[in-house]
Motif scaffolding. Sequence first.
Motif, PDB file in Angstrom:
ATOM      1  N   GLY A  48      38.104  -1.117 -48.850  1.00  0.00           N
ATOM      2  CA  GLY A  48      37.855   0.312 -49.045  1.00  0.00           C
ATOM      3  C   GLY A  48      36.430   0.512 -49.512  1.00  0.00           C
TER       4      GLY A  48
ATOM      5  N   ALA B 267      33.679   3.215 -51.871  1.00  0.00           N
ATOM      6  CA  ALA B 267      33.413   4.341 -52.766  1.00  0.00           C
ATOM      7  C   ALA B 267      32.094   4.980 -52.370  1.00  0.00           C
TER       8      ALA B 267
ATOM      9  N   ARG C 167      39.783   3.201 -46.104  1.00  0.00           N
ATOM     10  CA  ARG C 167      40.057   3.917 -47.352  1.00  0.00           C
ATOM     11  C   ARG C 167      38.726   4.309 -47.985  1.00  0.00           C
TER      12      ARG C 167
ATOM     13  N   ILE D 246      36.803   6.835 -51.020  1.00  0.00           N
ATOM     14  CA  ILE D 246      36.921   7.686 -52.197  1.00  0.00           C
ATOM     15  C   ILE D 246      35.527   8.170 -52.572  1.00  0.00           C
TER      16      ILE D 246
ATOM     17  N   THR E  15      37.258   5.807 -60.353  1.00  0.00           N
ATOM     18  CA  THR E  15      37.087   5.666 -58.913  1.00  0.00           C
ATOM     19  C   THR E  15      37.674   4.348 -58.427  1.00  0.00           C
TER      20      THR E  15
ATOM     21  N   LEU F 189      40.974   3.841 -55.992  1.00  0.00           N
ATOM     22  CA  LEU F 189      40.759   3.142 -54.733  1.00  0.00           C
ATOM     23  C   LEU F 189      41.637   1.894 -54.640  1.00  0.00           C
TER      24      LEU F 189
END
Length: 342
Positions: free
Chosen positions: A128, A130, A149, A151, A304, A308
Amino acid sequence: MTLKEIAALAGVSASTVSRVINHPGSKAAGREVENKIWQIIRENGYIPNPHARSLKQTTAHTDGNGLAKTIGCILARTHTADPFFSKISRGIEKEALRCGYTVKYIYSYQDIQNPDIREAIRQTKVEGAAILGRPDSRTRSFLKENYSRVIYTGLNNIDAEFDQITCNAYLASKTAVSYLAELGHMHIAYLGERKNEIRYRGYWDAISQLALPLNRELIIDTPLSTQGGYLATKKLLASQKRVTALFCANDLTAIGAMQAAMEVGRTVPGSLSVIGIDDIETSQYTTPMLTTIHIPMEDLGIMTAKVLIDRIETGKRIPMKVELPFRLMKRESCAPPARIQS
């Protein structure tokens, strides 16, 4: 890689490495050394034991191929040296490390404009990513295409189907302006970006709701940087417009503004009050100390990473928004306008 090996590469003791990882607020090392330690951790995928909280190497969370799980990090509006986003990324690294993940790929906005790096991102498998800071539509589309994914964390809400971890910069801005008004200031300037910027909207609404004079010539559209604040303040003060206080959209802008004010003989806060947003570490070491709105930068990063990793582990998909609180830090750079000498 072991703790001792990290220490050897960083040129510090193993205990210093331990304190940097487990107690980032302890100031066990200078910023340059601390950054070097985290860079070594990132590059080597070091994972400590999250239960014993020791610094012994243990088996990390792995994917189906036995490879350590990794998280990507994109600085969508700035570069890796920005103190605000550096603090957030440090929180992400700290929490990821605690959970057995590693943050191995950190790219700035400038990086992902490079075709070679964009191709490397396409070829790199991470669990994922950020996004730090508000991405433009092109960057947003690229990230959605290449990360399963995603965020977002920052001060502006974004119109996207991402998880969002934010701090309400609109209310923070209104709080800053309201504090200046409580001190008696009526002629309050805005220094910062305007386009799609919630801090500017907070300033505008606060001025309107408090029935203060709204002088568009006191609104200076400038980059959120020390140089931006410096040049904007020089321009503003050279105009001879009546102004007793500056609301700066971040601390770097405020620091540049204070330098410019003092160069032209406007003492802070004697003849000009200055307030910022962020509460970066440097704000406590300016002369005078900068009054600002504290944003929980490291906590933004930690939350965060928590969300995640939860997405990675559970597969949950419904987007969620988490808002962390801010607080006013009253220091030395603001005073009532009764002290104005010019």
